[in-house]
Design an enzyme around this catalytic site. Sequence first.
Site, short mmCIF file in Angstrom:
data_model
loop_
_atom_site.label_atom_id
_atom_site.label_comp_id
_atom_site.label_asym_id
_atom_site.label_seq_id
_atom_site.Cartn_x
_atom_site.Cartn_y
_atom_site.Cartn_z
N SER A 88 -5.43 59.13 9.08
CA SER A 88 -5.89 58.96 10.46
C SER A 88 -6.56 60.20 11.02
O SER A 88 -6.99 60.19 12.18
CB SER A 88 -4.70 58.58 11.35
OG SER A 88 -3.80 59.65 11.43
N THR A 201 -4.11 59.98 14.56
CA THR A 201 -4.52 61.09 15.45
C THR A 201 -3.41 62.11 15.57
O THR A 201 -2.23 61.78 15.45
CB THR A 201 -4.87 60.58 16.87
OG1 THR A 201 -5.86 59.58 16.80
CG2 THR A 201 -5.36 61.70 17.79
N THR A 219 -8.97 63.36 15.04
CA THR A 219 -8.74 62.00 14.56
C THR A 219 -9.92 61.47 13.74
O THR A 219 -11.04 61.97 13.89
CB THR A 219 -8.54 61.06 15.77
OG1 THR A 219 -8.09 59.78 15.31
CG2 THR A 219 -9.82 60.86 16.56
N ARG A 229 -18.75 54.36 17.27
CA ARG A 229 -17.68 54.21 18.29
C ARG A 229 -16.96 55.55 18.48
O ARG A 229 -16.60 56.22 17.52
CB ARG A 229 -16.70 53.14 17.84
CG ARG A 229 -15.49 52.94 18.80
CD ARG A 229 -14.30 53.76 18.40
NE ARG A 229 -13.11 53.48 19.20
CZ ARG A 229 -11.99 54.21 19.16
NH1 ARG A 229 -11.90 55.24 18.37
NH2 ARG A 229 -10.96 53.87 19.90
N VAL A 230 -16.77 55.91 19.72
CA VAL A 230 -16.05 57.15 20.02
C VAL A 230 -14.84 56.79 20.88
O VAL A 230 -14.98 56.04 21.86
CB VAL A 230 -16.96 58.15 20.77
CG1 VAL A 230 -16.18 59.36 21.23
CG2 VAL A 230 -18.11 58.58 19.86
N GLY A 231 -13.69 57.29 20.52
CA GLY A 231 -12.48 57.00 21.28
C GLY A 231 -12.19 58.09 22.30
O GLY A 231 -13.09 58.78 22.77
N THR A 252 -2.52 59.70 22.06
CA THR A 252 -2.84 59.01 20.81
C THR A 252 -2.69 57.52 21.06
O THR A 252 -2.08 57.10 22.03
CB THR A 252 -1.90 59.43 19.66
OG1 THR A 252 -0.55 59.26 20.09
CG2 THR A 252 -2.10 60.87 19.25
N GLY A 253 -3.23 56.73 20.13
CA GLY A 253 -3.17 55.28 20.30
C GLY A 253 -4.53 54.75 20.68
O GLY A 253 -5.55 55.40 20.44
N GLY A 255 -7.70 54.36 22.11
CA GLY A 255 -8.44 55.30 22.93
C GLY A 255 -9.14 54.68 24.12
O GLY A 255 -9.27 55.30 25.18
#
Length: 349
Positions: A88, A201, A219, A229-231, A252-253, A255
């Site tokens: 991750s 992450t 991450t 895609r960006v979190g 985390t998780g 985004g």
Amino acid sequence: MAQLSRRDFLKVSAAGLTLSAAGPLAIVGQAPREPIRPRRPAVVCSRGEYWGRKVNEPAWEILRSGGNVLDAVIKGAVVVELDPEDTSVGYGGLPNEEGEVELDASVMYGPTHNCGAVAALRHIKTPSLVARLVMERTDHMMLVGKGALKFALAHGFKKENLLTEKARLQWLKWKENLSDEDDWLPPADGKYSEGDRPTGTINVLGVDADGNLAGVTTTSGLAFKIPGRVGDSPIIGAGLYVDNEVGAAGATGRGEEVIRICGSFYVVSLMRAGKTPQEACELACKRIVEVNRGRKIDFNDKFIALRKDGQVGVASILGSPDRPPELALWNEDGFQVIRGTYLYEYPKS
Ligand code: ASP
């Protein structure tokens, strides 16, 4: 397990909690324990025993000997970035839907209130080091995609293949699972699975003996994401925030949900307003649930916080007695794993 049709597969993937209830959200898991004895210096990361030790130990060595707090947290984060076992973060991270690994990272340094980030960075194993260079060697705060790669190469980073065999096989299985109407046959074992898209992450936050703070979040992002895609992780205020007068927080998780509430900024703002780190993390989880009222909670988010005095907090939306949210702390009292609180039990699928 029996094979699932595409339709069944989608049904399973959509399983989750539907939150219709109004009224206050209770903390269901893990009665808050006695707050730890706050100590400085201290380093925390958003993992449990195994990674917690690996990450915090080198960071603690720097802090203990009076080194710089940003050096310390980055040294810790790089351990995970370089380890192919973790799927991750960094090298060995799960790729996007086309099988390309794209990494996101951010750093923030309390004494200068400066920050740097990279997003959708390919081919470089240690995005946190590049994020630091964006902060220290440019007049910008974020570089993305090809520009970020060119910048890293200009600074002497090596272009490498980040896709390990382990990650490639997980990606291939996901790809073959996607549909029974495309030309990819079911996975080699003949079984459609539940389409797990693991998250990960790591956030590493530190405070030195004088109360100076720094943080890093790194991450490979949402597994099998749409390219580009960006979190939340590289977005300052979402996946990371540091305020040298108050404390630091990381998320985390999923985004997208953290971005919607400016999660880490929210946590630090609540601490500024007098909430404890634990209360602040719990309120951020509740805020995500509030903005999702009436929708399915088929995702999780977790916040960790470190106050300027060394006090800590950790909370998540989902958890269970066996899998509560955890944070690993190292200070003069030694290494400890703190088990936090959660709002709901993981849904039974
Ligand atoms: N927050 C990360 C992202 O959305 C993923 C994760 O923490 O697993 O990119």
